[in-house]
Motif scaffolding. Sequence first.
Motif, PDB file in Angstrom:
ATOM      1  N   PRO A  12       0.818  -1.211   0.000  1.00  0.00           N
ATOM      2  CA  PRO A  12       0.000   0.000   0.000  1.00  0.00           C
ATOM      3  C   PRO A  12       0.854   1.265   0.000  1.00  0.00           C
ATOM      4  O   PRO A  12       1.986   1.249   0.472  1.00  0.00           O
ATOM      5  N   VAL A  15      -1.610   7.516   2.160  1.00  0.00           N
ATOM      6  CA  VAL A  15      -2.986   7.972   1.939  1.00  0.00           C
ATOM      7  C   VAL A  15      -3.116   9.410   2.420  1.00  0.00           C
ATOM      8  O   VAL A  15      -2.758   9.723   3.564  1.00  0.00           O
ATOM      9  N   LEU A  20      -8.310   9.929   4.248  1.00  0.00           N
ATOM     10  CA  LEU A  20      -8.537   9.236   5.515  1.00  0.00           C
ATOM     11  C   LEU A  20      -9.757   9.808   6.235  1.00  0.00           C
ATOM     12  O   LEU A  20     -10.582   9.054   6.776  1.00  0.00           O
ATOM     13  N   GLN A 193      -4.802   0.455  -3.870  1.00  0.00           N
ATOM     14  CA  GLN A 193      -3.736   0.777  -2.922  1.00  0.00           C
ATOM     15  C   GLN A 193      -2.450   1.235  -3.589  1.00  0.00           C
ATOM     16  O   GLN A 193      -1.397   1.271  -2.949  1.00  0.00           O
ATOM     17  N   PRO A 199      -6.631   3.055   0.651  1.00  0.00           N
ATOM     18  CA  PRO A 199      -6.228   1.751   1.178  1.00  0.00           C
ATOM     19  C   PRO A 199      -6.629   0.592   0.268  1.00  0.00           C
ATOM     20  O   PRO A 199      -7.452   0.756  -0.648  1.00  0.00           O
ATOM     21  N   LEU A 247     -14.737   2.916   1.509  1.00  0.00           N
ATOM     22  CA  LEU A 247     -13.704   3.000   0.475  1.00  0.00           C
ATOM     23  C   LEU A 247     -14.200   3.792  -0.728  1.00  0.00           C
ATOM     24  O   LEU A 247     -13.406   4.428  -1.427  1.00  0.00           O
TER      25      LEU A 247
END
Length: 384
Positions: A12, A15, A20, A193, A199, A247
């Motif tokens: 990954p 981010v 987030l 990712q 993620p 997501l």
Amino acid sequence: MDNKMMLMIPGPTPVPEQVLLAMTKHPMGHRSGEFGQIMAEVTENLKWLHQTQNDVLILAASGTGAMEAGIINFLSAGDRVLVGNNGKFGERWGKVARAFGLDTQEIVAEWGKPLNPEDFKAALEADAEKQIKAVIITHSETSTGVLNDLEAINRHVKAHGQALIIVDAVTSLGASNVPVDELGLDVVASGSQKGYMIPPGLAFVSVSAKAWAAYETATLPKFYLDLMPYKKNAAKNSTPFTPPINLFFALQTALRMMKAEGLESIFARHDRHKRATRAAMRALNLPLYTADECGSPAITAVMPQQVDSEQIRSVMKKQYDVILAGGQDHLKGQIFRIGHLGFVCDRDILTAVAALEASLVALGYDQFTSGAGIAAASQVFKAG
């Protein structure tokens, strides 16, 4: 110090904070009108990123799931396929093809070397009866940092006239130019990712009209990865199964960030980071595992000769909270890989190089002048 870990691996990937934060929202009903609006937006933006008018379908899976879907939806047991194998993931697609009973011929190159388009040309031209149904290749080979010549290989597939081209673009989509419609790519798989900056958990499959025509006669078994229900539901801004709602919040935000930056700027940034990283490794007298002409904009693989690669990784992690990737299979302990794709900026490259210099000093490696790596990377950034 807690929470200072810096991911410099090919996935990954880091981010962004706003992505987030988007994931912290309370989930909504996936059959609601509100979710339908998100689905419509991300579908439109995925087509922008893929540079296509084709369907781009979203799966709750990894990149491997996307590639398996790309294989089983358009082929039948006994179909003949060519698979490019010059690394861990090319090798994997050969295993997947054989697992589903496909007549699999591998076009092989040494790990660290690019696939030779002329090998594909020879195999395709020798197929006078047009028995080859698909060519399956990895664009950016994550295990070695090699970028294969997708355009040249695709040109030979198009000359064949019948075969589909199925592309693993897991570490190239969002890091290098993959113009799906311009090249006429039939199936393109990617994962969340990597260049998408979110993620793991989502996978994407772009499907051409030619591939959908092949779907009509394909007989390999499928259910959850049957792409037709995804196509039908996407037309209604929905999904056939329960999606990972949060997501999708992340994807919506990340794609907005990517559109704000612009495709050309994204590709230029990744190319700049590749050149800066490679220049820094040379300045530190650390041999590169791949040649410049085939180096991936997503990953740089390094094969140190006088210092142990696993010790480098260990010191980087323990002392500086910088995470590098190791080698896979026979390359374990032989190389380390620096990921520079997705949410990575010039400062991150300089930070990683500085930590690497300090780690080399700690390990007693003295084959460079202090600050040489930083200076070399800085010169690339100065030139633009």
